[in-house]
Design a protein around this motif. Structure first.
Motif, PDB file in Angstrom:
ATOM      1  N   PRO A 176       0.796  -1.234   0.000  1.00 39.75           N
ATOM      2  CA  PRO A 176       0.000   0.000   0.000  1.00 39.75           C
ATOM      3  C   PRO A 176       0.830   1.287   0.000  1.00 39.75           C
ATOM      4  CG  PRO A 176      -0.906  -1.560   1.560  1.00 39.75           C
ATOM      5  CD  PRO A 176       0.356  -2.171   1.049  1.00 39.75           C
ATOM      6  N   ASN A 177       1.916   1.328   0.772  1.00 38.70           N
ATOM      7  CA  ASN A 177       2.728   2.560   0.806  1.00 38.70           C
ATOM      8  C   ASN A 177       3.351   2.832  -0.565  1.00 38.70           C
ATOM      9  OD1 ASN A 177       4.288   0.140   1.537  1.00 38.70           O
ATOM     10  ND2 ASN A 177       6.036   1.508   1.550  1.00 38.70           N
ATOM     11  N   SER A 178       3.724   1.740  -1.277  1.00 36.86           N
ATOM     12  CA  SER A 178       4.334   1.898  -2.600  1.00 36.86           C
ATOM     13  C   SER A 178       3.315   2.481  -3.567  1.00 36.86           C
ATOM     14  CB  SER A 178       4.775   0.552  -3.171  1.00 36.86           C
ATOM     15  OG  SER A 178       5.350  -0.264  -2.193  1.00 36.86           O
ATOM     16  N   ILE A 179       2.089   1.971  -3.474  1.00 41.16           N
ATOM     17  CA  ILE A 179       1.050   2.402  -4.416  1.00 41.16           C
ATOM     18  C   ILE A 179       0.647   3.851  -4.119  1.00 41.16           C
ATOM     19  CG2 ILE A 179      -1.255   1.860  -5.317  1.00 41.16           C
ATOM     20  CD1 ILE A 179      -0.629  -1.091  -4.480  1.00 41.16           C
ATOM     21  N   LYS A 234      -7.766  -2.166  -0.812  1.00 38.79           N
ATOM     22  CA  LYS A 234      -7.622  -3.610  -0.580  1.00 38.79           C
ATOM     23  C   LYS A 234      -6.699  -4.221  -1.629  1.00 38.79           C
ATOM     24  CE  LYS A 234     -12.121  -4.377   1.417  1.00 38.79           C
ATOM     25  NZ  LYS A 234     -13.495  -4.686   1.120  1.00 38.79           N
ATOM     26  N   THR A 235      -5.499  -3.684  -1.727  1.00 41.17           N
ATOM     27  CA  THR A 235      -4.611  -4.126  -2.799  1.00 41.17           C
ATOM     28  C   THR A 235      -4.067  -5.532  -2.577  1.00 41.17           C
ATOM     29  OG1 THR A 235      -2.964  -2.820  -1.653  1.00 41.17           O
ATOM     30  CG2 THR A 235      -3.818  -1.915  -3.695  1.00 41.17           C
ATOM     31  N   GLY A 236      -3.961  -5.979  -1.296  1.00 42.01           N
ATOM     32  CA  GLY A 236      -3.406  -7.304  -1.047  1.00 42.01           C
ATOM     33  C   GLY A 236      -2.040  -7.426  -1.705  1.00 42.01           C
ATOM     34  N   LEU A 237      -1.722  -8.634  -2.184  1.00 44.08           N
ATOM     35  CA  LEU A 237      -0.449  -8.812  -2.887  1.00 44.08           C
ATOM     36  C   LEU A 237      -0.691  -8.544  -4.376  1.00 44.08           C
ATOM     37  CD1 LEU A 237       2.489 -10.193  -1.997  1.00 44.08           C
ATOM     38  CD2 LEU A 237       1.762 -11.788  -3.717  1.00 44.08           C
ATOM     39  N   SER A 238      -0.490  -7.311  -4.787  1.00 44.70           N
ATOM     40  CA  SER A 238      -0.709  -6.956  -6.194  1.00 44.70           C
ATOM     41  C   SER A 238       0.637  -6.970  -6.893  1.00 44.70           C
ATOM     42  CB  SER A 238      -1.294  -5.549  -6.306  1.00 44.70           C
ATOM     43  OG  SER A 238      -2.555  -5.517  -5.708  1.00 44.70           O
ATOM     44  N   SER A 239       0.728  -7.741  -7.963  1.00 44.83           N
ATOM     45  CA  SER A 239       2.039  -7.862  -8.600  1.00 44.83           C
ATOM     46  C   SER A 239       1.969  -7.555 -10.087  1.00 44.83           C
ATOM     47  CB  SER A 239       2.580  -9.281  -8.404  1.00 44.83           C
ATOM     48  OG  SER A 239       1.751 -10.177  -9.078  1.00 44.83           O
ATOM     49  N   VAL A 240       3.088  -7.110 -10.614  1.00 43.25           N
ATOM     50  CA  VAL A 240       3.173  -6.853 -12.052  1.00 43.25           C
ATOM     51  C   VAL A 240       4.437  -7.490 -12.627  1.00 43.25           C
ATOM     52  CG1 VAL A 240       1.904  -4.661 -12.161  1.00 43.25           C
ATOM     53  CG2 VAL A 240       4.334  -4.635 -11.600  1.00 43.25           C
ATOM     54  N   GLU A 268      -6.976 -14.460  -6.546  1.00 48.26           N
ATOM     55  CA  GLU A 268      -8.156 -14.763  -7.365  1.00 48.26           C
ATOM     56  C   GLU A 268      -9.475 -14.612  -6.638  1.00 48.26           C
ATOM     57  OE1 GLU A 268      -8.030 -18.554  -9.349  1.00 48.26           O
ATOM     58  OE2 GLU A 268      -6.634 -17.765 -10.844  1.00 48.26           O
ATOM     59  N   GLU A 269      -9.514 -15.110  -5.372  1.00 47.73           N
ATOM     60  CA  GLU A 269     -10.811 -15.139  -4.691  1.00 47.73           C
ATOM     61  C   GLU A 269     -11.144 -13.781  -4.101  1.00 47.73           C
ATOM     62  OE1 GLU A 269     -11.811 -18.551  -2.660  1.00 47.73           O
ATOM     63  OE2 GLU A 269     -10.811 -19.744  -4.199  1.00 47.73           O
ATOM     64  N   LYS A 270     -12.409 -13.406  -4.187  1.00 46.92           N
ATOM     65  CA  LYS A 270     -12.866 -12.108  -3.701  1.00 46.92           C
ATOM     66  C   LYS A 270     -12.458 -11.917  -2.239  1.00 46.92           C
ATOM     67  CE  LYS A 270     -15.315  -8.388  -4.422  1.00 46.92           C
ATOM     68  NZ  LYS A 270     -14.462  -7.340  -4.919  1.00 46.92           N
ATOM     69  N   GLU A 271     -12.675 -12.950  -1.429  1.00 48.39           N
ATOM     70  CA  GLU A 271     -12.374 -12.785   0.009  1.00 48.39           C
ATOM     71  C   GLU A 271     -10.872 -12.787   0.311  1.00 48.39           C
ATOM     72  OE1 GLU A 271     -14.215 -16.852  -0.616  1.00 48.39           O
ATOM     73  OE2 GLU A 271     -14.466 -14.860  -1.376  1.00 48.39           O
ATOM     74  N   GLU A 272     -10.067 -13.051  -0.698  1.00 47.74           N
ATOM     75  CA  GLU A 272      -8.607 -12.997  -0.518  1.00 47.74           C
ATOM     76  C   GLU A 272      -8.012 -11.731  -1.137  1.00 47.74           C
ATOM     77  OE1 GLU A 272      -6.489 -15.285   1.064  1.00 47.74           O
ATOM     78  OE2 GLU A 272      -8.369 -16.120   1.801  1.00 47.74           O
ATOM     79  N   GLU A 273      -8.866 -10.858  -1.603  1.00 56.00           N
ATOM     80  CA  GLU A 273      -8.428  -9.661  -2.306  1.00 56.00           C
ATOM     81  C   GLU A 273      -7.432  -8.832  -1.485  1.00 56.00           C
ATOM     82  OE1 GLU A 273     -11.133  -6.696  -5.043  1.00 56.00           O
ATOM     83  OE2 GLU A 273     -11.578  -6.867  -2.921  1.00 56.00           O
ATOM     84  N   ALA A 274      -7.706  -8.688  -0.197  1.00 54.44           N
ATOM     85  CA  ALA A 274      -6.840  -7.847   0.643  1.00 54.44           C
ATOM     86  C   ALA A 274      -5.735  -8.662   1.312  1.00 54.44           C
ATOM     87  CB  ALA A 274      -7.677  -7.135   1.691  1.00 54.44           C
ATOM     88  N   THR A 275      -5.627  -9.941   0.977  1.00 50.86           N
ATOM     89  CA  THR A 275      -4.599 -10.767   1.640  1.00 50.86           C
ATOM     90  C   THR A 275      -3.238 -10.502   1.011  1.00 50.86           C
ATOM     91  OG1 THR A 275      -6.205 -12.479   2.138  1.00 50.86           O
ATOM     92  CG2 THR A 275      -3.895 -13.137   2.192  1.00 50.86           C
ATOM     93  N   TRP A 276      -2.289 -10.160   1.848  1.00 45.14           N
ATOM     94  CA  TRP A 276      -0.902 -10.033   1.388  1.00 45.14           C
ATOM     95  C   TRP A 276      -0.368 -11.438   1.207  1.00 45.14           C
ATOM     96  CZ3 TRP A 276       2.354  -6.748  -0.717  1.00 45.14           C
ATOM     97  CH2 TRP A 276       3.739  -6.922  -0.573  1.00 45.14           C
TER      98      TRP A 276
END
Ligand SMILES: Cc1cc2nc3c(=O)[nH]c(=O)nc-3n(C[C@H](O)[C@H](O)[C@H](O)COP(=O)(O)OP(=O)(O)OC[C@H]3O[C@@H](n4cnc5c(N)ncnc54)[C@H](O)[C@@H]3O)c2cc1C
Length: 387
Positions: free
Chosen positions: A22-25, A78-84, A47-55
């Protein structure tokens, strides 16, 4: 439109999947909202909606993948583990830079003061350039760092962290057949004695990224830090880490090995009109997924300082750099040290050993101070040092 400043700053540098917290974003948004938009467009989430915010779901490898801690990001998005994909993201960022201010594919070989306050840059292709100030973002083996730290850079530079990492990719379809939809499609870290293995979805869910970290007692004697690995060695290294980890490793068809180094704390990030940014200043192990985020925070604070109305001429840039050093050095160096400690916790070598309750407490608290920082406050604190 703001007036263009009457001095030039040369930015040197520019360096598979990468996750942003989150701080990076938030730093991306504050530098330019378009950077965050591009990131979110390219990012793959759980993938799962309820895991959206899971790091990461931290699990015990050998205890049948028992969940130890579910660490979630607490940001609004709720970025969770967002990767590119690194190269893809860089391509988009490069396209946002106006042509007339950037030259790519230049490799700095030497930097020197050339009188009259100017700095001279020499490049591998034989060309030279001069600038009023230089920002070195040229990675962990930075040339600019040599200029800033001199002897200190050589004598107390890099330290092998005692870990190497296998990096491999598995088509998601195969991963799901072997591990099931949930474990394959959402980020998991399997902890074990002397190692830990991370999996998360990339490529918009088409691929499962695998990073297997292993401790070693000896030093890293290879000339290079990235080697072609052997799947058979990875399988051997992860025997005893439980059935799920063994299944993951069986899915891997080819791997690279990365030796993990970090920087010992530098006494400064600046020398006059030359500053270090990102890994050139504070390379860290990847255990908190925070290294690139620190580079973004650096970039935000430094750019706001240079943009401040009190920085009017080339001579003022050293004032801006000194304020940048004062604000950014303590936080970024703390990230380097807590990231190393975190790697120990993952390998059951932290203060709580293999006590899962203590590990849960540790991991639940370990990320928040990095993610929850007030970036505007950092900028204000830095600018207040300009007097
Ligand atoms: C295995 C691994 C996984 C990681 N995962 C994450 C993660 O998930 N999240 C995260 O936040 N961080 C992660 N990190 C850390 C992250 O990669 C770095 O912190 C980040 O890339 C630093 O960015 P940088 O621009 O400072 O340096 P780099 O990304 O190293 O870029 C430096 C650039 O400078 C160029 N360069 C080098 N020398 C010269 C020269 N002499 N002249 C001109 N250009 C030069 C290089 O070619 C490169 O393009 C990971 C690190 C590793 C090793």
């Amino acid at each position: 439109m703001k007036p263009v400043k009457p001095f030039t700053v040369a930015i040197v540098g520019g360096g598979a999947g990468i996750a942003f917290s989150p701080n990076s974003i938030e730093a991306m948004r504050l530098i330019d909202p378009k950077i965050r938009e591009v990131f979110l467009k390219l990012a793959t989430k759980n993938e799962e909606k309820e895991e959206e915010a899971t790091w990461i779901n931290f699990r015990s490898g050998e205890r049948e993948s028992q969940l130890i801690a579910k660490v979630r990001t607490t940001d609004r998005d709720k970025t969770g583990l967002s990767s590119v994909h690194r190269a893809r993201f860089l391509e988009e960022l490069a396209a946002m830079v106006p042509e007339e201010v950037a030259q790519f594919n230049k490799r700095l070989t030497y930097l020197e003061s050339s009188g009259g306050g100017k700095l001279k840059l020499r490049f591998e292709d034989g060309t030279t350039a001069s600038a009023d100030a230089v920002v070195g973002c040229d990675g962990v083996r930075s040339q600019v760092r040599r200029f800033v730290l001199g002897e200190e850079s050589a004598s107390q530079g890099l330290a092998f962290s005692g870990k190497y990492a296998y990096r491999g990719l598995v088509p998601m379809e195969r991963a799901k057949i072997s591990l099931g939809e949930y474990l394959a499609g959402n980020s998991q870290m399997y902890l074990g004695y002397g190692g830990h293995l991370l999996t998360y979805p990339i490529d918009k869910g088409a691929t499962m990224n695998v990073v297997g970290f292993k401790d070693m007692d000896s030093t890293w004697d290879h000339e290079t830090w990235v080697l072609k690995g052997r799947v058979v060695d990875m399988r051997r290294d992860f025997v005893g880490f439980g059935e799920t980890v063994e299944r993951v490793v069986k899915l891997i068809e080819s791997v690279d090995i990365w030796a993990l180094f970090d920087h010992k704390p530098a006494s400064t990030y600046v020398k006059g009109r030359v500053a270090l940014l990102g890994d050139a200043a504070h390379a860290s192990t990847p255990h908190q997924g925070a290294g690139a985020g620190q580079a973004l925070e650096d970039a935000l604070v430094l750019s706001c300082l240079l943009d401040d109305e009190r920085i009017r001429s080339a001579c003022d840039t050293s004032k801006a750099f000194a304020a940048y050093d004062a604000i950014r050095r303590p936080r970024s160096q703390k990230v380097v040290s807590t990231s190393r400690q975190c790697g120990m916790v993952y390998a059951f070598k932290g203060p709580g050993g293999d006590d899962v309750t203590k590990i849960e407490e540790d991991l639940t608290e370990r990320f928040e101070w990095i993610w929850g920082v007030d970036m505007n406050e950092q900028v204000r604190d830095a600018c207040s040092l300009l007097g």
